[in-house]
Design an enzyme around this catalytic site. Structure first.
Site, short mmCIF file in Angstrom:
data_model
loop_
_atom_site.label_atom_id
_atom_site.label_comp_id
_atom_site.label_asym_id
_atom_site.label_seq_id
_atom_site.Cartn_x
_atom_site.Cartn_y
_atom_site.Cartn_z
N SER A 121 1.01 -1.07 0.08
CA SER A 121 0.21 0.09 0.02
C SER A 121 0.89 1.41 0.08
O SER A 121 2.05 1.36 0.28
CB SER A 121 -0.98 0.04 1.26
OG SER A 121 -1.47 1.19 1.45
N LYS B 75 9.12 7.66 15.31
CA LYS B 75 10.12 7.91 14.14
C LYS B 75 11.09 8.78 14.42
O LYS B 75 12.10 8.69 13.56
CB LYS B 75 9.08 8.99 13.17
CG LYS B 75 7.57 8.30 12.88
CD LYS B 75 8.01 7.06 11.98
CE LYS B 75 6.81 6.35 10.99
NZ LYS B 75 7.21 5.58 10.39
N ASP C 36 4.76 -7.58 3.37
CA ASP C 36 3.40 -6.90 4.19
C ASP C 36 2.71 -7.91 4.94
O ASP C 36 2.61 -8.98 4.62
CB ASP C 36 2.56 -6.14 2.84
CG ASP C 36 1.67 -5.04 3.48
OD1 ASP C 36 1.05 -5.36 4.60
OD2 ASP C 36 2.03 -3.89 2.85
N ASP D 22 4.75 -10.18 9.67
CA ASP D 22 4.66 -9.03 10.29
C ASP D 22 6.17 -8.54 10.83
O ASP D 22 7.15 -9.17 11.09
CB ASP D 22 4.29 -9.45 11.73
CG ASP D 22 4.11 -8.45 12.72
OD1 ASP D 22 4.78 -7.27 12.66
OD2 ASP D 22 3.17 -8.47 13.61
N SER E 11 9.31 10.26 9.71
CA SER E 11 8.17 11.12 9.45
C SER E 11 8.45 12.42 9.89
O SER E 11 9.31 12.76 10.81
CB SER E 11 6.89 10.89 10.31
OG SER E 11 5.83 11.81 10.37
N TYR F 241 3.68 7.97 17.86
CA TYR F 241 4.13 8.24 16.67
C TYR F 241 5.47 8.74 16.51
O TYR F 241 6.37 8.37 15.87
CB TYR F 241 3.11 8.68 15.95
CG TYR F 241 3.19 8.65 14.34
CD1 TYR F 241 3.33 7.58 13.61
CD2 TYR F 241 3.65 9.81 13.55
CE1 TYR F 241 3.48 7.47 12.23
CE2 TYR F 241 3.87 9.71 12.34
CZ TYR F 241 3.62 8.58 11.41
OH TYR F 241 3.99 8.41 10.33
P1 NAD Z 1 -0.13 2.68 4.24
O1 NAD Z 1 -1.25 2.42 5.64
O2 NAD Z 1 -0.82 3.05 3.04
O3 NAD Z 1 0.86 1.68 4.11
C1 NAD Z 1 1.42 0.89 5.17
C2 NAD Z 1 1.73 -0.67 4.91
O4 NAD Z 1 2.36 -1.25 5.86
C3 NAD Z 1 0.21 -1.40 4.84
O5 NAD Z 1 0.21 -2.12 3.71
C4 NAD Z 1 0.19 -2.29 5.84
O6 NAD Z 1 -0.43 -3.55 5.55
C5 NAD Z 1 1.50 -2.55 6.17
N1 NAD Z 1 1.80 -2.71 7.58
C6 NAD Z 1 1.47 -2.23 8.75
N2 NAD Z 1 1.95 -2.71 9.69
C7 NAD Z 1 2.74 -3.94 9.43
C8 NAD Z 1 3.29 -4.99 10.09
N3 NAD Z 1 3.42 -4.92 11.35
N4 NAD Z 1 4.06 -5.96 9.15
C9 NAD Z 1 3.94 -5.64 7.85
N5 NAD Z 1 3.27 -4.83 7.20
C10 NAD Z 1 2.57 -3.85 7.97
O7 NAD Z 1 0.59 3.90 4.83
P2 NAD Z 1 1.75 4.96 4.20
O8 NAD Z 1 0.99 6.13 4.14
O9 NAD Z 1 2.15 4.50 2.68
O10 NAD Z 1 3.04 5.09 5.27
C11 NAD Z 1 3.99 4.13 4.77
C12 NAD Z 1 5.10 4.99 5.58
O11 NAD Z 1 5.47 6.22 5.77
C13 NAD Z 1 4.60 4.64 7.27
O12 NAD Z 1 5.70 4.16 8.16
C14 NAD Z 1 4.17 5.95 7.64
O13 NAD Z 1 4.45 6.06 8.98
C15 NAD Z 1 5.07 6.63 6.91
N6 NAD Z 1 4.48 8.16 6.73
C16 NAD Z 1 3.57 8.44 6.04
C17 NAD Z 1 2.98 9.52 5.80
C18 NAD Z 1 1.98 10.10 4.98
O14 NAD Z 1 1.47 11.10 4.75
N7 NAD Z 1 1.25 9.04 4.24
C19 NAD Z 1 3.65 10.67 6.14
C20 NAD Z 1 4.80 10.46 7.15
C21 NAD Z 1 5.23 9.39 7.27
#
Ligand code: NAD
Length: 254
Positions: A15, A164, A36, A57, A147, A160
């Site tokens: 994702s 991070k 994932d 996981d 983040s 969070y």
């Molecule tokens: P998302 O929810 O779209 O994707 C995260 C993916 O991680 C999902 O497919 C989920 O199934 C998987 N996942 C979660 N826990 C898991 C685990 N324990 N083991 C294996 N897989 C696991 O999120 P995203 O927005 O793509 O975020 C990706 C990363 O970027 C994250 O670390 C998030 O904290 C960071 N981030 C995102 C944003 C944003 O604005 N989207 C901003 C800052 C940081």
């Protein structure tokens, strides 16, 4: 590190930012393993890009070890590039309404975001260190995802931001330790990106967030994250630091 022809493992690749990175790296000629715990998302993308889907996981040591072994067997080499995108974003006050404490949220967030990243990084580094050195004696690259909350955590983001912040803090000691093996470690600190994680927010919250982004005044696109991951993978002088990718946003207190 050349991307074309090399095996890459992307966590959270089912994702959002991880999926965009897996897609982008596959487009550049990499063999991509998508790790994932959401197998459905990982499989759909693996089918699209001709990659490999692995359910695990990230915080489970044995499962991540087995995932690296499976990817190594499948590609004939351990991943040269590991991108850690798996993560969760749970909000909770330290002392919530009616005195509710949130140790459970803190523990779970640290377990997935921080311990998961550390776990994947350690399994990746162990195997990369055994690979043949390439140009400049480089063996591998590890890209972790922090983040902007590592510096400007908002109210409700103690867990969070702590997870991070630790990802950003361990980048330099990890790079220093792994330097002798020719492995670089970098972190990306994304601002606000358009992914399923953000789609869960109420519309007015999303609009407020966008209003705080100086330029461009929109959410980041997952492809823009993937482009930075590409630059980190290919530019050997990038090492031991965290790069904000955020349109100059600085998060307000709430
Ligand atoms: P998302 O929810 O779209 O994707 C995260 C993916 O991680 C999902 O497919 C989920 O199934 C998987 N996942 C979660 N826990 C898991 C685990 N324990 N083991 C294996 N897989 C696991 O999120 P995203 O927005 O793509 O975020 C990706 C990363 O970027 C994250 O670390 C998030 O904290 C960071 N981030 C995102 C944003 C944003 O604005 N989207 C901003 C800052 C940081």
């Amino acid at each position: 590190m050349q991307i074309d022809g090399n095996p890459v493992l992307v966590t959270g690749g089912g994702s959002g930012l991880g999926a965009a990175t897996a897609r982008h790296f596959a487009g550049l000629g990499a063999s991509v393993a998508i790790l994932d715990y959401n197998l459905e998302g990982a499989r759909a993308l693996a089918d699209e890009i001709g990659g490999m889907a692995i359910q695990a996981d990230v915080s489970d040591q044995a499962a991540v070890g087995a995932a690296f072994d499976a990817a190594t067997a499948h590609f004939g080499s351990a991943p040269r590039i590991a991108v850690n995108c798996a993560g969760i974003g749970m909000a909770a006050r330290i002392v919530g309404r009616e005195g509710k404490l949130s140790f459970d949220v803190f523990e779970k967030t640290l377990r997935v975001n921080l311990f998961g990243t550390y776990n994947v990084m350690s399994h990746a580094a162990k195997r990369m260190a055994e690979l043949t050195p390439l140009e400049d004696s480089e063996r591998g690259v590890i890209i972790n995802t922090a983040s902007v909350a590592f510096e400007d955590g908002q109210l409700g983001q103690a867990a969070y931001a702590a997870s991070k912040g630790a990802i950003a803090s361990m980048c330099l000691p990890a790079a220093r330790e792994l330097a002798r093996s020719g492995i670089r470690v970098m972190a990306i600190a994304p601002g606000l990106f358009h992914t399923p994680m953000m789609e869960g927010l109420p519309e007015e919250v999303a609009a407020e967030i966008t209003a705080n982004i100086p330029f461009p005044a929109r959410l980041g696109q997952a492809r823009e994250f993937a482009l930075l991951a590409e630059q980190i993978a290919t530019n050997r002088f990038l090492n031991g630091t965290t790069i904000r990718l955020d349109g100059a946003v600085r998060l307000p207190p709430r």
